[in-house]
Structures are given as structure tokens and as C-alpha cells.
Design a protein around this motif. Structure first.
Motif, PDB file in Angstrom:
ATOM      1  N   GLU A  98      -5.533   2.399  -1.147  1.00 24.51           N
ATOM      2  CA  GLU A  98      -6.634   2.326  -0.196  1.00 24.51           C
ATOM      3  C   GLU A  98      -7.043   0.876   0.048  1.00 24.51           C
ATOM      4  O   GLU A  98      -7.228   0.452   1.198  1.00 24.51           O
ATOM      5  N   LEU A 158      -6.721  -1.048   3.700  1.00 25.25           N
ATOM      6  CA  LEU A 158      -7.890  -1.629   4.363  1.00 25.25           C
ATOM      7  C   LEU A 158      -7.693  -3.115   4.624  1.00 25.25           C
ATOM      8  O   LEU A 158      -8.088  -3.631   5.679  1.00 25.25           O
ATOM      9  N   GLN A 213      -7.365  12.215  -1.718  1.00 23.91           N
ATOM     10  CA  GLN A 213      -8.656  12.050  -2.395  1.00 23.91           C
ATOM     11  C   GLN A 213      -9.584  13.243  -2.171  1.00 23.91           C
ATOM     12  O   GLN A 213     -10.667  13.280  -2.744  1.00 23.91           O
ATOM     13  N   LEU A 223      -3.875   5.729   5.897  1.00 21.73           N
ATOM     14  CA  LEU A 223      -5.192   5.926   5.284  1.00 21.73           C
ATOM     15  C   LEU A 223      -5.584   7.405   5.286  1.00 21.73           C
ATOM     16  O   LEU A 223      -6.217   7.890   4.338  1.00 21.73           O
ATOM     17  N   LEU A 278      -4.093   5.743  -5.858  1.00 21.58           N
ATOM     18  CA  LEU A 278      -4.806   5.896  -4.590  1.00 21.58           C
ATOM     19  C   LEU A 278      -5.783   4.755  -4.337  1.00 21.58           C
ATOM     20  O   LEU A 278      -5.923   4.293  -3.197  1.00 21.58           O
ATOM     21  N   SER A 279      -6.467   4.295  -5.374  1.00 17.26           N
ATOM     22  CA  SER A 279      -7.451   3.224  -5.191  1.00 17.26           C
ATOM     23  C   SER A 279      -6.774   1.939  -4.735  1.00 17.26           C
ATOM     24  O   SER A 279      -7.256   1.261  -3.810  1.00 17.26           O
ATOM     25  N   ALA A 294       0.823  -1.203   0.000  1.00 17.77           N
ATOM     26  CA  ALA A 294       0.000   0.000   0.000  1.00 17.77           C
ATOM     27  C   ALA A 294       0.860   1.257   0.000  1.00 17.77           C
ATOM     28  O   ALA A 294       0.559   2.222  -0.726  1.00 17.77           O
ATOM     29  N   LEU A 306       0.839   4.059  -2.858  1.00 22.49           N
ATOM     30  CA  LEU A 306       0.621   5.475  -2.564  1.00 22.49           C
ATOM     31  C   LEU A 306       1.736   6.328  -3.161  1.00 22.49           C
ATOM     32  O   LEU A 306       1.486   7.379  -3.762  1.00 22.49           O
ATOM     33  N   VAL A 365      -4.108   8.969   2.337  1.00 23.00           N
ATOM     34  CA  VAL A 365      -4.893   8.659   1.134  1.00 23.00           C
ATOM     35  C   VAL A 365      -6.132   9.539   1.076  1.00 23.00           C
ATOM     36  O   VAL A 365      -6.463  10.114   0.029  1.00 23.00           O
ATOM     37  N   ARG A 366      -6.835   9.678   2.194  1.00 27.80           N
ATOM     38  CA  ARG A 366      -8.062  10.481   2.222  1.00 27.80           C
ATOM     39  C   ARG A 366      -7.766  11.947   1.878  1.00 27.80           C
ATOM     40  O   ARG A 366      -8.551  12.600   1.184  1.00 27.80           O
TER      41      ARG A 366
END
Length: 263
Positions: free
Chosen positions: A52, A56, A79, A72, A48-49, A39, A43, A75-76
Motif C-alpha cells: 500500500e 501510494l 484488507q 490499490l 499489504l502494508s 509494490a 503484494l 490491496v483494499r
């Protein structure tokens, strides 16, 4: 385990490393740490998808891996989902209150919301929690943006002392003083650099420019002459580098130009 180095990023071979980690995951599909590693690579790669999804999955497989919440949140933020990022950071910092990177990230979100006091608290905490000077720099930049020039300079000086006189922080303090028009404070700092630093000619030239900017021409002439004399003391072979030749030209041009200006 594979390490993600700056060299990896620099040579643009993240995709190859991601494939290698993916092969490891195929052999260990229950290893949350491997998903977390991939991950982070995703990143850095800007996917990003995929990042993420892997974060998770890492959290599902290894709930004790608290740093997933911080990642995370990054990432948010990327986004544009800042409310969710703030919630993740709040949870993470409740568990890790002295985490500089987390505090710095949350401060950025809080400042955007107009919660300047809380943002400043986070930035101060980040600077106190980490030996990395970047956090003292971020704190000072925040304070300067919000009109607290004196606090910014004092914070940088305190951080510099804590690091054993760190020039990069003191130079930032000088830049703030110059921008704020604190000429006497900036001159005192420049005089300290002139005595302390190995290349006084550079700092004498900067002092001369500041004096000229403030129409203190007689003092500026003296500073330019001192800069020329200090430059002349540099060994000949070092004076011939491109950067030093350019500085010599600037000093001589300034000395010529200032002779035509009124005191």
C-alpha cells in the motif's frame, strides 16, 4: 528493468528481488515506476502494508500511472476494505472501460453486494475484452450460480468458437450440462468429443458413466465396450503408463459390473 516472472514466485525468492528493486529505488527515489514494481512484489509477497505504501508513493510520483488505482483496489480487497476498492475500480474503469481484470474484480464486489445484474454486465465485458479464456469461464460460472444454465453454456460455446474451438471451454460447458441434468445435450457434446478428440476412449468412458447414471444400461454397455476397443487401439507402449493402466482397469471393472445390472 527487472521482470517479475512465475519462476520468481515459484522459487520463493521474492524477498531477494524486492531487495534488488529497493537498491534501484535508492538510486532513483523519484521513479514512480520503480515504486510500483516494488509494490507489486510486496503484494505478491503478502505484505499489504508495504505494498500500500509503495502504491501510494508511485501514484504521488507518477499520477499518470493509472494502473496504480487497479492495484490499490486489489490491496483494499485483501484488507477487507471493499467499499474503497469499489470506488477505486469505478474510477479506473471509467478511464479504462475495456480492462478485463478490472471488470472481473469489480464484478466480484458487485455480486457480494447483491448487484447481480451489474456484476453480470462486468463479467460479460471482461470476457469480450480479453482473449484469455479465464474470463469466459468466470462469466459462465457466475451465470450457473444464478440459475442461468442455458446462457452459461451458450456463452462458453460462443467463446470457444471465437478462439477456434477451445476444448477447455467446451469441456466446462459439458460439466455444466451434466450438473444441470441436461443429459441429451451432454451426450451430443460427448459424441462430438469422441469423433474429434485424439483419445476417444476417455470420452467413451465418460459417456458410459453418464448413461449408467441415467439407468440407460444397454447403451452404457455398448459405450463401455466401445471404450475398451478404443483403448486397445492405443500403441502398447502408451498403454503401460500409470494413468492409462488405471483407465484400463476402470473400463474393465465397469464392463464386468454392468453385466450384472438390469437393462
Amino acid at each position: 528493468m527487472l521482470a517479475l516472472t512465475s519462476n520468481t514466485r515459484a522459487h520463493g525468492d521474492l524477498h531477494e528481488v524486492i531487495q534488488t528493486v529497493s537498491a534501484l529505488i535508492a538510486g532513483k527515489p523519484d521513479d514512480g515506476a520503480l515504486f510500483f514494481r516494488r509494490a507489486e512484489l510486496q503484494l505478491a509477497h503478502g505484505d499489504l502494508s508495504a505494498a500500500e505504501a509503495d502504491f501510494l508513493q508511485a501514484r504521488k510520483l507518477q499520477p499518470s500511472l493509472e494502473v496504480v488505482g487497479l492495484s490499490l483496489a486489489r490491496v483494499r480487497i485483501a484488507q477487507g476494505r471493499e467499499r474503497e476498492a469499489l470506488q477505486l475500480l469505478n474510477t479506473y474503469l471509467e478511464q479504462n472501460p475495456a480492462h478485463a481484470a478490472g471488470s472481473s474484480l469489480r464484478a466480484g464486489l458487485l455480486e457480494k453486494k447483491g448487484e447481480w445484474k451489474n456484476a453480470e454486465v462486468d463479467l460479460r465485458a471482461a470476457a469480450a475484452a480479453s482473449p484469455e479464456p479465464q474470463y469466459a469461464t468466470e462469466h459462465a460460472q457466475f451465470l450457473e450460480r444464478h440459475g442461468q444454465t442455458g446462457e452459461a453454456v451458450r456463452g462458453l460455446d460462443a467463446a470457444s468458437q471465437a478462439h477456434g474451438r477451445l476444448a477447455v471451454l467446451e469441456q466446462q460447458a459439458l460439466e455444466i450440462e451434466e450438473r444441470a441434468g441436461l443429459t441429451e445435450a451432454a451426450l451430443r457434446r460427448l459424441n462430438d468429443f469422441i469423433v474429434r478428440e485424439p483419445r476417444p476412449d476417455i470420452w467413451l468412458a465418460r459417456k458410459a458413466r453418464l448413461l449408467e447414471k441415467n439407468n440407460r444400461m444397454a447403451e452404457a454397455r455398448t459405450a463401455w465396450d466401445e471404450a475398451a476397443a478404443a483403448f486397445a487401439r492405443i500403441p502398447q507402449h502408451r498403454r503401460e503408463t500409470r494413468a492409462n493402466a488405471a483407465l484400463a482397469g476402470q473400463i474393465e471393472a465397469a464392463r464386468t459390473a454392468i453385466r450384472t445390472k438390469a437393462p
